[in-house]
Write an enzyme that holds these catalytic residues in place. Structure first.
Site, PDB file in Angstrom:
ATOM      1  N   HIS A  88      -7.967  -1.008   6.007  1.00 15.81           N
ATOM      2  CA  HIS A  88      -8.222  -2.338   6.569  1.00 15.81           C
ATOM      3  C   HIS A  88      -8.868  -3.187   5.483  1.00 15.81           C
ATOM      4  CE1 HIS A  88      -8.895  -5.343   9.648  1.00 15.81           C
ATOM      5  NE2 HIS A  88     -10.109  -5.509   9.159  1.00 15.81           N
ATOM      6  N   ARG A 124       3.936   2.705  25.836  1.00 15.93           N
ATOM      7  CA  ARG A 124       3.526   3.140  24.494  1.00 15.93           C
ATOM      8  C   ARG A 124       3.671   4.649  24.318  1.00 15.93           C
ATOM      9  NH1 ARG A 124      -2.037   1.482  22.665  1.00 15.93           N
ATOM     10  NH2 ARG A 124      -2.656   1.289  24.826  1.00 15.93           N
ATOM     11  N   ASN A 170       0.839  -1.211   0.000  1.00 16.38           N
ATOM     12  CA  ASN A 170       0.000   0.000   0.000  1.00 16.38           C
ATOM     13  C   ASN A 170       0.867   1.252   0.000  1.00 16.38           C
ATOM     14  OD1 ASN A 170      -3.056  -0.459   0.153  1.00 16.38           O
ATOM     15  ND2 ASN A 170      -2.243  -2.025   1.548  1.00 16.38           N
TER      16      ASN A 170
HETATM   17  C1  GRF Z   1      -3.011  -4.636   4.020  1.00 12.06           C
HETATM   18  O1  GRF Z   1      -3.909  -5.673   3.713  1.00 12.06           O
HETATM   19  C2  GRF Z   1      -3.691  -3.572   4.831  1.00 12.06           C
HETATM   20  O2  GRF Z   1      -5.039  -3.404   4.496  1.00 12.06           O
HETATM   21  C3  GRF Z   1      -3.571  -4.100   6.233  1.00 12.06           C
HETATM   22  O3  GRF Z   1      -2.304  -4.702   6.280  1.00 12.06           O
HETATM   23  C4  GRF Z   1      -1.918  -5.096   4.977  1.00 12.06           C
HETATM   24  C5  GRF Z   1      -0.608  -4.441   4.690  1.00 12.06           C
HETATM   25  O4  GRF Z   1      -0.085  -4.847   3.453  1.00 12.06           O
HETATM   26  N1  GRF Z   1      -3.774  -3.049   7.192  1.00 12.06           N
HETATM   27  P1  GRF Z   1       1.061  -3.984   2.779  1.00 12.06           P
HETATM   28  O5  GRF Z   1       2.192  -3.913   3.793  1.00 12.06           O
HETATM   29  O6  GRF Z   1       0.505  -2.648   2.440  1.00 12.06           O
HETATM   30  O7  GRF Z   1       1.460  -4.769   1.567  1.00 12.06           O
END
Ligand code: GRF
Length: 217
Positions: free
Chosen positions: A112, A68, A16
């Site tokens: 998500h 945290r 992403n």
């Molecule tokens: C994706 O499926 C995103 O929606 C979720 O974690 C995954 C991360 O994948 N939060 P990438 O690291 O972006 O390939």
């Protein structure tokens, strides 16, 4: 055009992140990927970001143990040093305190891989298959203290196939993730999102009329 300075936070693969970087290479894109931060030193996505000439930082959570707030103070220091105004979480596998989330309220997006509010948390594709849904997808939303919740900016849907495993469904959903995250960030960077009663209203964007029916009979 003054481009907003974005930090993408990752923990792993970073596909992403790569989609956001590619979108931001377009000259008319209203945001610049100014920084990629990982809490994992060997996250695969870091190499891609470096190769693209993007500043990277590692803020390892482990030395902070259960503290945290101290981890977040270190993270905030890196964000401030890079004059970041918006955050995109992209497979960032840490939970934030309410204080950090509030500090970035309305300025931090997450993606998500389910049609929230269905199937938050871990193994969303396994959850979807066990529930027997015919349609799944991905959601870009503002981050609030509750995990995988918050005002929804954009969703994209795909069909669930009879023979799907969690892996094949994940791959189909990932394709839609890479489409919607850059579009959603564009809306935020262009100040086109208004949150009214917990719902995102988008200036100058209409919802399509077509229905999506699964299965096709
Ligand atoms: C994706 O499926 C995103 O929606 C979720 O974690 C995954 C991360 O994948 N939060 P990438 O690291 O972006 O390939």
């Amino acid at each position: 055009m003054i481009r907003k300075r974005i930090a993408i936070l990752i923990s792993g693969r970073g596909s992403n992140m790569a989609a956001l970087i590619a979108a931001a290479e377009q000259p008319d894109y209203p945001a610049e990927i100014a920084l990629v931060v990982s809490n994992v030193a060997d996250a695969a996505g870091l190499a891609h970001a470096r190769q693209k000439g993007i500043a990277t930082a590692i803020v390892d959570h482990r030395p902070f143990g259960k503290d945290r707030a101290a981890f977040e103070a270190a993270l905030q220091g890196v964000l401030d040093a890079n004059a970041i105004t918006l955050i995109c979480l992209a497979g960032f596998m840490r939970l934030f305190t309410a204080a950090f989330v509030q500090r970035w309220q309305g300025r931090m997006l997450n993606i998500h891989p389910s049609l929230l509010p269905s199937f938050p948390g871990l193994d969303p594709h396994g959850q979807a298959l066990r529930a027997g849904v015919k349609v799944s997808g991905a959601t870009v939303h503002f981050v609030i203290p509750e995990t995988d919740a918050g005002p929804i900016v954009m969703q994209g849907a795909v069909a669930v196939h009879d023979g799907d495993s969690a892996e094949t469904l994940a791959a189909r959903v990932l394709g839609i993730e890479h489409r919607i995250y850059p579009l959603a960030l564009r809306l935020l960077a262009e100040d086109r999102i208004r949150i009214v009663d917990g719902r995102c209203l988008i200036d100058g964007a209409a919802a399509p009329d077509e229905a999506f029916v699964v299965p096709k009979v």
